[in-house]
Design an enzyme around this catalytic site. Structure first.
Site, PDB file in Angstrom:
ATOM      1  N   ASP A   6      -4.256   6.860  96.420  1.00 28.90           N
ATOM      2  CA  ASP A   6      -3.965   6.541  95.366  1.00 28.90           C
ATOM      3  C   ASP A   6      -3.797   5.216  94.518  1.00 28.90           C
ATOM      4  O   ASP A   6      -2.823   4.835  95.039  1.00 28.90           O
ATOM      5  CB  ASP A   6      -1.945   7.232  94.967  1.00 28.90           C
ATOM      6  CG  ASP A   6      -1.358   7.494  93.890  1.00 28.90           C
ATOM      7  OD1 ASP A   6      -1.558   7.742  92.811  1.00 28.90           O
ATOM      8  OD2 ASP A   6       0.136   8.226  94.343  1.00 28.90           O
ATOM      9  N   LEU A   7      -3.980   5.142  93.141  1.00 29.92           N
ATOM     10  CA  LEU A   7      -4.405   4.274  92.693  1.00 29.92           C
ATOM     11  C   LEU A   7      -2.919   4.573  91.536  1.00 29.92           C
ATOM     12  O   LEU A   7      -3.491   4.784  90.077  1.00 29.92           O
ATOM     13  CB  LEU A   7      -5.908   3.157  92.409  1.00 29.92           C
ATOM     14  CG  LEU A   7      -6.060   2.120  91.653  1.00 29.92           C
ATOM     15  CD1 LEU A   7      -5.376   1.034  92.474  1.00 29.92           C
ATOM     16  CD2 LEU A   7      -7.087   1.499  91.086  1.00 29.92           C
ATOM     17  N   GLY A   8      -2.265   3.511  91.654  1.00 32.40           N
ATOM     18  CA  GLY A   8      -0.984   3.835  90.560  1.00 32.40           C
ATOM     19  C   GLY A   8      -1.146   2.355  89.513  1.00 32.40           C
ATOM     20  O   GLY A   8      -1.921   2.131  89.517  1.00 32.40           O
ATOM     21  N   ASN A   9      -0.198   2.778  89.066  1.00 32.20           N
ATOM     22  CA  ASN A   9       0.394   1.768  87.865  1.00 32.20           C
ATOM     23  C   ASN A   9       0.467   0.269  88.792  1.00 32.20           C
ATOM     24  O   ASN A   9       0.218  -1.090  88.209  1.00 32.20           O
ATOM     25  CB  ASN A   9       1.720   1.998  86.965  1.00 32.20           C
ATOM     26  CG  ASN A   9       0.798   2.769  85.501  1.00 32.20           C
ATOM     27  OD1 ASN A   9       0.002   2.480  85.076  1.00 32.20           O
ATOM     28  ND2 ASN A   9       1.024   3.799  85.760  1.00 32.20           N
ATOM     29  N   LEU A  12      -1.118   0.842  95.056  1.00 32.90           N
ATOM     30  CA  LEU A  12      -2.458   1.645  95.260  1.00 32.90           C
ATOM     31  C   LEU A  12      -1.383   1.808  97.208  1.00 32.90           C
ATOM     32  O   LEU A  12      -1.238   1.577  97.807  1.00 32.90           O
ATOM     33  CB  LEU A  12      -3.821   0.983  96.088  1.00 32.90           C
ATOM     34  CG  LEU A  12      -4.398   1.556  96.689  1.00 32.90           C
ATOM     35  CD1 LEU A  12      -6.013   1.178  96.075  1.00 32.90           C
ATOM     36  CD2 LEU A  12      -4.607   1.708  97.952  1.00 32.90           C
ATOM     37  N   ASP A 102      -2.622  11.974  88.066  1.00 32.79           N
ATOM     38  CA  ASP A 102      -1.896  11.686  89.026  1.00 32.79           C
ATOM     39  C   ASP A 102      -0.950  13.395  89.234  1.00 32.79           C
ATOM     40  O   ASP A 102      -1.053  13.763  90.498  1.00 32.79           O
ATOM     41  CB  ASP A 102      -1.804  10.040  89.104  1.00 32.79           C
ATOM     42  CG  ASP A 102      -0.949   9.936  87.678  1.00 32.79           C
ATOM     43  OD1 ASP A 102      -1.402  10.466  86.936  1.00 32.79           O
ATOM     44  OD2 ASP A 102       0.670   9.415  87.708  1.00 32.79           O
TER      45      ASP A 102
END
Length: 255
Positions: A6-9, A12, A102
């Site tokens: 899950d690569l978020g803002n 990770l 997401d």
């Protein structure tokens, strides 16, 4: 064995999936070089057959992620894209690709629980609200600044308003610092409460309320109705897309 990412803002998150079991790893902060951090994080990871990625990160970070996955596991990561329907969830958007992946993947994880209609409030860089009917219909949602982002915007646009890390959240503030913090957090709580009420009225029945994201635990006490805190929804949704049916996270709890 699958690797889920899950690569978020801002960070990770990752987990290893074996059948229905998820084994989350330590999240990686974007403020440090991602390639080096992932090399260290995965140094003892076992071989994996697939790598599934949900990304809302910048292209530079995605490129570093691809490089790290290829170097460590020798496979090409699969970047998930939002579709009109998957795993029983049907997206409300006329252009499904406009819905953040997401959000899409998190809704898949919630639908897999078979707990009925639900509102998901994700409190991260933004405050993102989504409504999901019991049959998997996504009814739409809202996006607003998170409480932290509201406060940053306020302080950046005013000359004589100040903030403090020690400020309280109160209904009636008697100093500026408490007023700023309280106003931002209570505004977020009010939006969640209103959205939840509107969805209940539309569906004419019980609707659960789930909070996710880094600030979920801080928002939960400000809401008047029971809520569930659900960590790692994106990773759990990725597991569903990979073909597994992970059990509810042991960290899920009521607040």
């Amino acid at each position: 064995m699958n690797l889920l990412v899950d690569l978020g803002n801002t960070r990770l998150k990752w987990a290893l999936q074996q059948g229905a079991a998820l084994h989350p790893g330590v999240p990686v902060d974007h403020s440090r070089p991602l390639l080096r951090e992932l090399e260290q994080a995965w140094v003892e990871a076992p071989p994996v057959q697939r790598v599934l990625v949900s990304s809302v990160g910048r292209p530079r970070l995605e490129a570093e992620l691809v490089q790290a996955v290829r170097a460590r596991f020798g496979v090409q990561p699969e970047f998930i894209a939002t579709k009109a329907a998957a795993c029983g969830v049907r997206v409300a958007y006329a252009r499904p690709e406009k819905l953040g992946v997401d959000r899409f993947v998190a809704l898949i994880a919630l639908h897999a629980q078979r707990r009925g209609a639900v509102v998901l409030a994700s409190v991260g860089t933004a405050l993102v609200l989504d409504a999901l009917a019991a049959d998997g219909r996504h009814l739409g949602g809202l996006i607003a600044p998170s409480p932290a982002l509201m406060q940053q915007a306020l302080l950046g646009a005013t000359a004589r308003v100040s903030a403090s890390d020690a400020a309280r959240i109160v209904e009636l503030a008697d100093d500026t610092e408490d007023a700023v913090r309280s106003g931002c957090w209570l505004a977020a709580a009010a939006l969640v409460e209103r959205f939840h009420a509107q969805v209940r009225a539309r569906l004419d029945g019980a609707v659960g309320l789930v909070l996710a994201g880094g600030a979920a635990a801080e928002l939960a006490p400000l809401l008047p109705c029971p809520v569930r805190l659900e960590p790692d929804l994106v990773l759990r949704g990725l597991a569903c897309l990979a073909g597994g049916e992970p059990v509810e996270s042991p960290d899920s709890r009521h607040a």
